[in-house]
Each structure stands twice: as structure tokens, then as C-alpha cells.
Write an enzyme that holds these catalytic residues in place. Sequence first.
Site, PDB file in Angstrom:
ATOM      1  N   THR A 134       2.756  -1.470   8.851  1.00 43.02           N
ATOM      2  CA  THR A 134       3.174  -2.399   9.914  1.00 43.02           C
ATOM      3  C   THR A 134       3.440  -3.814   9.414  1.00 43.02           C
ATOM      4  OG1 THR A 134       0.866  -2.983  10.298  1.00 43.02           O
ATOM      5  CG2 THR A 134       1.773  -1.169  11.630  1.00 43.02           C
ATOM      6  N   ASP A 153       0.874  -1.182   0.000  1.00 44.61           N
ATOM      7  CA  ASP A 153       0.000   0.000   0.000  1.00 44.61           C
ATOM      8  C   ASP A 153       0.909   1.231   0.000  1.00 44.61           C
ATOM      9  OD1 ASP A 153       0.902   0.274   2.614  1.00 44.61           O
ATOM     10  OD2 ASP A 153      -1.090   0.291   3.528  1.00 44.61           O
ATOM     11  N   HIS A 175       9.959 -24.227   8.435  1.00 46.09           N
ATOM     12  CA  HIS A 175       8.967 -24.940   9.252  1.00 46.09           C
ATOM     13  C   HIS A 175       7.534 -24.789   8.748  1.00 46.09           C
ATOM     14  CE1 HIS A 175      11.497 -25.280  13.191  1.00 46.09           C
ATOM     15  NE2 HIS A 175      12.269 -25.330  12.120  1.00 46.09           N
ATOM     16  N   HIS A 208       6.433 -31.114  10.100  1.00 46.54           N
ATOM     17  CA  HIS A 208       5.987 -29.788   9.649  1.00 46.54           C
ATOM     18  C   HIS A 208       4.863 -29.921   8.609  1.00 46.54           C
ATOM     19  CE1 HIS A 208       8.968 -27.996  12.080  1.00 46.54           C
ATOM     20  NE2 HIS A 208      10.009 -28.376  11.344  1.00 46.54           N
ATOM     21  N   CYS A 260       3.201  -3.110   4.061  1.00 44.64           N
ATOM     22  CA  CYS A 260       2.354  -1.968   4.413  1.00 44.64           C
ATOM     23  C   CYS A 260       3.051  -1.231   5.547  1.00 44.64           C
ATOM     24  CB  CYS A 260       0.926  -2.408   4.752  1.00 44.64           C
ATOM     25  SG  CYS A 260       0.734  -3.489   6.179  1.00 44.64           S
TER      26      CYS A 260
HETATM   27  C1  RB5 Z   1      -2.006   2.673   6.511  1.00 41.47           C
HETATM   28  O1  RB5 Z   1      -2.037   3.873   7.192  1.00 41.47           O
HETATM   29  C2  RB5 Z   1      -1.729   1.519   7.479  1.00 41.47           C
HETATM   30  O2  RB5 Z   1      -2.845   1.295   8.265  1.00 41.47           O
HETATM   31  C3  RB5 Z   1      -1.337   0.277   6.714  1.00 41.47           C
HETATM   32  O3  RB5 Z   1      -0.208   0.543   5.952  1.00 41.47           O
HETATM   33  C4  RB5 Z   1      -0.992  -0.925   7.557  1.00 41.47           C
HETATM   34  O4  RB5 Z   1      -0.052  -0.627   8.534  1.00 41.47           O
HETATM   35  C5  RB5 Z   1      -2.112  -1.705   8.061  1.00 41.47           C
HETATM   36  O5  RB5 Z   1      -1.955  -2.720   8.745  1.00 41.47           O
END
Ligand code: RB5
Length: 144
Positions: free
Chosen positions: A67, A8, A98, A134, A65
Site C-alpha cells: 500500500t 518489501d 512544499h 514552507h 510496499c
Molecule cells: C504486506 O502484506 C503488506 O502489509 C505491506 O506490503 C504493506 O502494504 C504494509 O503497509
Amino acid sequence: MKLVIGSDHGGYTMKQEIIEHFKSRGFEIVDVGTDSPASCDYPVYAKKLTDILKAGEADLGILICGTGIGMSMAANKVDGIRAALCHDVFSAEATRSHNNANVLCMGARVIGAGLACMIADKFVDTPFSNDERHIRRISMYSKL
Ligand code: RB5
């Protein structure tokens, strides 16, 4: 090996850096977007990437993304996808060996591009162990 990669807006810059890294290693890359830092919805790109993996048009996927969490949650909704959120090299190796993970998820707001490339290298370069225990465990949770 052919890789598919998506992000994203939060992962856009890191995606471009990882693409350049793997191109310099001679990998074939499918880039499903996003194509700019403009705000967008990460599930759209998780779907584009998992469609390509499920069609057999790439061997492994990388999703980024902010996180890595939203991408991993979205990708793991898809049958046959085993997405692993990894921010260290040990986990990247373990999840291929695994869990036979087929998608690596990372957060561009969590780690830098240098570490992300090291983690991605370990993920891509590590084969599944093919160990019976596994295989059994993956089969068990795949039916949940
Ligand atoms: C976008 O602001 C953020 O929410 C997205 O990149 C991500 O971290 C979602 O899990």
C-alpha cells in the site's frame, strides 16, 4: 543525483521496474532490497534506506510496499526523514516543492508501474521551493 530504493515483497516487482526506469535515465541507484518476492518485513527496508539517506550516501529515496502506508509510517519515525505517500503526479510535485519530502512511498497493490514511474519522475525532478513559509512549517513540525 543518486537515488536509494527499497521495498518489501509486496513492492519487489515494482521496485525492479523503477530501478530499470531510472537506470535508463542515467541515475545512480542504491538498491537496499528486498531481493525476491519472498515474504519479509517492510520496516527492515525502511531502516536500511533511511540509514543511507541520513549518512548522505543518496539524495532521495523511494520505498514501495503493498500500500505504501507501512513504509511511510516506518520511514517517518526517523528523525530528518520526510516520507510522502503519493499515488498521483500532483502530490509528488507538491510534496517536493512544499514539504521538501526526501522519501517517496508508493503502493504496488494500488497503482501500476507506468504511473509509479511518472510519479517518481515528478518527485525526483522537482526541487524544494525554498519558500520561507514552507521552511517555517517544516521546522515547526520537525520539533513535534
Ligand atoms: C504486506 O502484506 C503488506 O502489509 C505491506 O506490503 C504493506 O502494504 C504494509 O503497509
